[in-house]
Design a protein around this motif. Structure first.
Motif, short mmCIF file in Angstrom:
data_model
loop_
_atom_site.label_atom_id
_atom_site.label_comp_id
_atom_site.label_asym_id
_atom_site.label_seq_id
_atom_site.Cartn_x
_atom_site.Cartn_y
_atom_site.Cartn_z
N ILE A 80 6.16 10.19 -15.73
CA ILE A 80 7.08 9.86 -16.82
C ILE A 80 6.33 9.75 -18.14
O ILE A 80 6.79 10.24 -19.19
N ALA A 81 5.15 9.14 -18.12
CA ALA A 81 4.36 9.00 -19.35
C ALA A 81 3.95 10.37 -19.90
O ALA A 81 4.00 10.60 -21.12
N ILE A 84 7.54 14.32 -5.95
CA ILE A 84 7.29 13.83 -7.31
C ILE A 84 6.51 14.85 -8.11
O ILE A 84 6.81 15.14 -9.28
N ILE A 85 5.50 15.47 -7.48
CA ILE A 85 4.69 16.46 -8.18
C ILE A 85 5.52 17.69 -8.53
O ILE A 85 5.42 18.25 -9.63
N THR A 116 0.83 -1.21 0.00
CA THR A 116 0.00 0.00 0.00
C THR A 116 0.86 1.25 0.00
O THR A 116 0.55 2.24 -0.69
N ALA A 117 1.96 1.21 0.76
CA ALA A 117 2.84 2.37 0.84
C ALA A 117 3.53 2.65 -0.49
O ALA A 117 3.80 3.81 -0.83
N LEU A 118 3.82 1.61 -1.27
CA LEU A 118 4.57 1.79 -2.51
C LEU A 118 3.68 2.01 -3.72
O LEU A 118 4.13 2.56 -4.72
N LEU A 132 2.15 7.25 -9.41
CA LEU A 132 2.35 8.67 -9.67
C LEU A 132 3.61 8.89 -10.52
O LEU A 132 3.60 9.71 -11.45
N THR A 133 4.67 8.17 -10.20
CA THR A 133 5.91 8.29 -10.97
C THR A 133 5.71 7.83 -12.41
O THR A 133 6.18 8.48 -13.36
#
Length: 413
Positions: free
Chosen positions: A189-190, A385-386, A176-178, A184-185
């Motif tokens: 990238i996409a 990440i955002i 769940t944590a990952l 999102l990553t």
């Protein structure tokens, strides 16, 4: 006359499958008993080969695809809990037969029927489980053997079920944590690749006939866009080759040991891996000690299940130190890879004669620390990440806007 499909065992313990006629199920069972067959499962049939037999003889392509021929961790946990419940109120053979009959998946049913057949033949449960070593790991079988030897199998099964459910809970928290950061990553990238491959080339085409030198940022973005649009397959091949090369290198024990040691030194990931292993080891040892198993045996079996080579080597060194007569806490301290809390709790447990209780508390504390640590890190990782994605998109937009601004300046002059 109605027919019934059956699965039975003969006097030699061999499986027999087929169809038997009878007015009722009891009559069909009586016929099988007269043939000295022990009925494992019987159900109304169609007069033809039994469903189980049909599955055994069906062409490979007509079977449902099964990529695994053993019990998964979730299935093993469910089986242990069911067996611990039924073993309190019914004989072991009957409990195994009931659980096997209720299994929905043929793969699970086959594994449980194999164990049940071993028990019917007169083998002890731990010995029967050796038939399915992939489903029942050595640590699991050792605890079952200890329960049979001490006459406390139901209570040890309950301890095992608690242990597996707790480990499953920890695995679920890790996943769940990952999940969210990984998704999102991937999306970020996409989006960047889509901008660079499809959007940027369309916009930059408008500047080809200007005749002015484009800004440096725009030229860099154009170069990256052209490379990704024309040579993306090269990038994929390089990534695949690098991954394959790393996988091959990890097959070398010396390289794997050095690699795993460096992983443990990483600021965040290293601490997570260390604490997870320490919590799992403490809880497993607490369960085994509470089940009257020797600490040394628990250490030896637990060490074999560790995936990180550096932690596995440290666990083996701890087991060797205990084998030579040293204390568990001293061996953990000397290894230098376990959290100080675990060392302190083990020392307190040895001094008070409550090692299993203190190890259990250490495991609880380390797992709570893991929960708090991952929550804090995720609260920071998601905005990072955002922000990174925002910076990249901003640079792409600036690369497009700068030539437009430059043209407007020239036109105004």
């Amino acid at each position: 006359m109605p027919s019934f499909d059956y699965l039975a065992l003969d006097t030699a313990g061999r499986e027999k499958r087929g169809t038997v006629d009878g007015e009722t199920e009891e009559a069909a069972r009586a016929r099988l008993d007269a043939r000295r067959l022990y009925v494992v499962r019987i159900a109304p049939g169609t007069g033809g080969p039994s469903r189980a037999a049909a599955n055994d003889t069906a062409p490979l392509l007509s079977r449902s695809v099964e990529f695994r021929n053993h019990l998964s961790a979730k299935e093993l946990t469910l089986f242990t809990r069911q067996l611990s419940t039924l073993a309190d109120v019914s004989p072991l053979e009957e409990a195994l037969r009931t659980i096997a009959m209720q299994a929905e998946k043929p793969r699970v049913r086959r594994v449980l029927e194999s164990v049940h057949a071993g028990v019917v033949e007169g083998q002890r449960l731990a010995r029967a489980m050796e038939r399915e070593k992939k489903s029942f790991p050595p640590l699991y079988r050792a605890m079952i053997a200890a329960g049979e030897g001490s006459g406390a199998l139901p209570s040890i099964l309950a301890r095992l079920a608690d242990l597996q459910e707790r480990q499953a809970e920890v695995r679920g928290k890790v996943l769940t944590a990952l999940t969210y950061p990984i998704m999102l990553t991937v999306v970020a990238i996409a989006v960047v690749f889509a901008l660079m491959i499809f959007v940027v080339p369309q916009v930059i085409e408008q500047f080809d006939s200007v005749g002015q030198e484009l800004p440096l940022l725009t030229r860099i973005v154009i170069g990256l866009s052209n490379f990704l649009a024309n040579w993306w397959w090269v990038l994929l091949i390089v990534i695949a080759l690098a991954g394959f090369g790393l996988w091959r290198a990890l097959q070398n024990p010396d390289f794997r040991l050095r690699f795993d040691r460096r992983v443990l030194r990483l600021p965040l990931i290293g601490r997570l891996i260390r604490d997870l292993h320490a919590a799992r080891m403490a809880r497993t040892l607490a369960t085994m000690i509470g089940s009257r198993l020797p600490v040394l045996e628990g250490l030896t079996l637990t060490a074999k299940t560790v995936r990180n080579a550096a932690q596995r080597e440290a666990s083996e060194e701890v087991a060797e130190a205990v084998r030579q007569g040293g204390s568990l806490s001293a061996a953990l301290r000397k290894a230098g890879i376990f959290p100080p809390l675990l060392v302190y709790m083990a020392s307190s447990g040895e001094a008070s004669g409550q090692l299993d209780v203190m190890l259990e508390r250490a495991a609880d504390y380390l797992e709570r620390e893991f929960d708090a640590f991952t929550s804090a890190m995720l609260s920071l990782l998601e905005p990072v990440i955002i922000i990174v994605m925002g910076v990249i998109v901003t640079l792409i937009v600036l690369a497009i806007l700068l030539p437009i601004l430059q043209l407007n300046t020239l036109a105004a002059a």
